[in-house]
Enzyme design. Structure first.
Site, PDB file in Angstrom:
ATOM      1  N   LYS A 132      -2.062  -3.808  -2.169  1.00 12.17           N
ATOM      2  CA  LYS A 132      -0.585  -3.151  -2.268  1.00 12.17           C
ATOM      3  C   LYS A 132       0.221  -3.609  -0.698  1.00 12.17           C
ATOM      4  CE  LYS A 132       1.174  -0.576  -4.704  1.00 12.17           C
ATOM      5  NZ  LYS A 132       1.802  -1.185  -6.080  1.00 12.17           N
TER       6      LYS A 132
ATOM      7  N   TYR B  79      -7.591  -1.085  -2.944  1.00 17.38           N
ATOM      8  CA  TYR B  79      -6.332  -0.826  -3.147  1.00 17.38           C
ATOM      9  C   TYR B  79      -5.046  -0.785  -2.154  1.00 17.38           C
ATOM     10  CZ  TYR B  79      -2.536   2.476  -4.958  1.00 17.38           C
ATOM     11  OH  TYR B  79      -1.322   3.276  -5.163  1.00 17.38           O
TER      12      TYR B  79
END
Length: 526
Positions: free
Chosen positions: A241, A237
């Site tokens: 990002k 994640y």
């Protein structure tokens, strides 16, 4: 920093919101409709094959939510006309070029009319498949940016990231951008195009082997985690990002760009009403597990600061940043959290949870309350591994020996227990960086003389129990940009109470005991 009226800025504006069914996006849309009915139009991008499906999602997953009850009460019979006039559903997909827009007329309308884009689309799953996380969090950011460049009236692009793109860095975590190819551990060779090529090759290889969909999913989860760790990030994640931020910074040209990095987002503080939450998030899953009597220990450093921020404050920061940076080419980053100005520790959360669920116990399906009390606290991963070894791994090893002796008679039991243990170990490893996060920490040292006033002011949230002979060295998310934005909002006395996002006003004990935990319980039992 000068800031015009936020209400004036949003008046008569056309705003594109991606990821419109997400938690923050819904709060953003509700806020606009409630405080600025003169917004011209909100284009809501939803993943859907056509307008009919997108409209169904709008009604069921956005407008139909309890979150909108206040705005419905405010506008009464006129609410339907406001929705039909102000909201335009856009079936699309940020993982595709041009946001996957199939309606050419709608696309041309948007390109000619949009003033602001707020990119809230993402997958926040720590353990996501690498191909999905890359498509949404990394390439999605690029596709939104490329679309923004084509919008002839665009005044600002706001991209919502996460403060935890910092990985497991220690020290004061600055509001600085990530440059293309930058890594957290100094490893060279990070190339986003190469990451995309590698994941496509991995997927092609798995399909050539005729692997099942479950096997493909597990393999791509492992692959993403491996690639993240290779470059210093703890999970897929935050890695994807961070790469999304890199692309925006590298390709933005003269576009006005704002990157918002919130910390751990919790339920609304007060608007549209206190305690609205959707989904069981990081700290909430721990609270629910404890309330149900299924949490036999609490794994964390209880002295570490857990940086949380209510969702309505994040939305207000987005709105303020939009107005502040319209038509100002360049990139600015805002870290929106609480660790520097109003810190709360894991030990506090533990006490709040015990207090709340002792007085208001969880009710089982059969109507019986779950009795809870204090549980052991494991303050290190070493203590956790010892616990797992004594409690489960030795049993599993014994079961393996017995299973071999009895010709695999207990194979089903062995496989089931082994699977559950592996799941728990993986889950703990994924959340470990946040349960023992050293980026946000406080150290106290003794000084011979006195604390300089400038330092005392800067570290004011930590100083209330100190004498003049002590100095705090704080490791936290820097929020100097955010503080300047707060000051600019406070300068407009008529709007300061509408677009609040200063965490210093929060009484954490009151918030968790009377707002947040009650909101989580309500969500689970709705």
């Amino acid at each position: 920093m000068e800031l015009e009226s936020i209400l004036y800025f949003t008046e008569s504006k056309n705003i594109l919101v991606t990821g419109a069914t997400g938690f923050l996006a819904k709060i953003f849309v509700e806020k606009i409709l409630r405080v600025q009915p003169n917004v011209k139009k909100l284009y809501l991008l939803l993943r859907a094959p056509d307008t009919k499906s997108a409209t169904q999602r709008l009604n069921n997953e956005i407008i139909g939510k309890d979150l909108f009850r206040v705005v419905k009460e405010k506008w009464g019979a006129g609410m339907n006309s406001i929705i039909s006039e102000k909201l335009t559903v856009v079936p699309g997909d940020i993982s595709r070029e041009d946001l996957g827009l199939n309606d050419s007329n709608l696309r041309e309308e948007m390109l000619s009319q949009i003033d602001v884009i707020v990119n809230l689309a993402a997958t926040t799953n720590f353990d996501e498949r690498y191909d999905i996380a890359l498509a949404l969090n990394t390439l999605g950011a690029k596709h939104v940016l490329n679309f923004a460049k084509q919008c002839v009236k665009l005044k600002v692009l706001v991209h919502v990231s996460t403060a935890y793109v910092c990985g497991e860095k220690e020290g004061l975590l600055l509001e600085n951008p990530y440059h293309m190819g930058e890594t957290l551990n100094g490893t060279t060779g990070l190339d986003i195009d190469n990451e995309i090529r590698l994941v496509h090759e991995k997927l092609k290889e798995l399909r050539a082997e005729e692997a099942s969909e479950r096997a493909i999913t597990l393999a791509l989860k492992d692959f993403g985690l491996k690639r993240a760790i290779q470059y210093g990030w703890p999970n897929t994640y935050v890695f994807t990002k961070a790469m999304g931020e890199m692309l925006i910074g590298d390709l933005k040209e003269n576009l006005p760009v704002v990157i918002i990095r919130p910390t751990i987002i919790t339920s609304t503080y007060k608007e549209p009403f206190p305690g609205w939450v959707e989904g069981i998030r990081t700290i909430d899953s721990i609270a629910v597990g404890y309330a149900k009597g299924k949490l036999t220990f609490f794994l964390c450093d209880i002295n570490a600061i857990v940086d949380v921020i209510p969702a309505d404050m994040v939305v207000n920061a987005i709105l303020a940043a939009m107005a502040a940076h319209a038509n100002q080419p360049g990139e600015v980053i805002y870290q929106v959290g609480s660790s520097r100005r109003n810190p709360v520790r894991y030990g506090n959360l533990y006490d709040y949870g015990v207090h709340f669920f002792t007085k208001k116990p969880w009710i089982n399906k059969d109507g019986t309350p779950v009795k809870v009390g204090k549980v052991p606290i494991m303050g290190s991963m070493a203590s956790f591994h010892r616990y797992m070894t004594v409690r489960y791994l030795l049993f599993l090893k014994g079961l393996e020996v017995v299973n071999a002796a009895f010709c695999q008679y207990f194979k089903g039991t062995y496989v089931d227990v082994s699977r559950k243990i592996k799941f728990v170990m993986r889950l703990v490893e994924l959340y470990r960086p946040y349960l023992f996060f050293k980026g946000v920490y406080v150290y106290v040292i003794f000084l011979m003389f006195f604390m300089p006033l400038v330092l005392k002011d800067y570290f004011d949230p930590y100083c209330e129990t100190l004498t003049n002979y002590e100095l705090i060295i704080a490791y936290s998310f820097d929020d100097m940009n955010t503080e300047k934005l707060q000051m600019a909002v406070r300068g407009n006395t008529t709007e300061a109470d509408i677009f609040y996002f200063d965490p210093k006003c929060i009484n954490w004990e009151d918030y968790f005991l009377n707002v947040h935990l009650a909101g989580v319980v309500k969500y689970v039992f709705k």
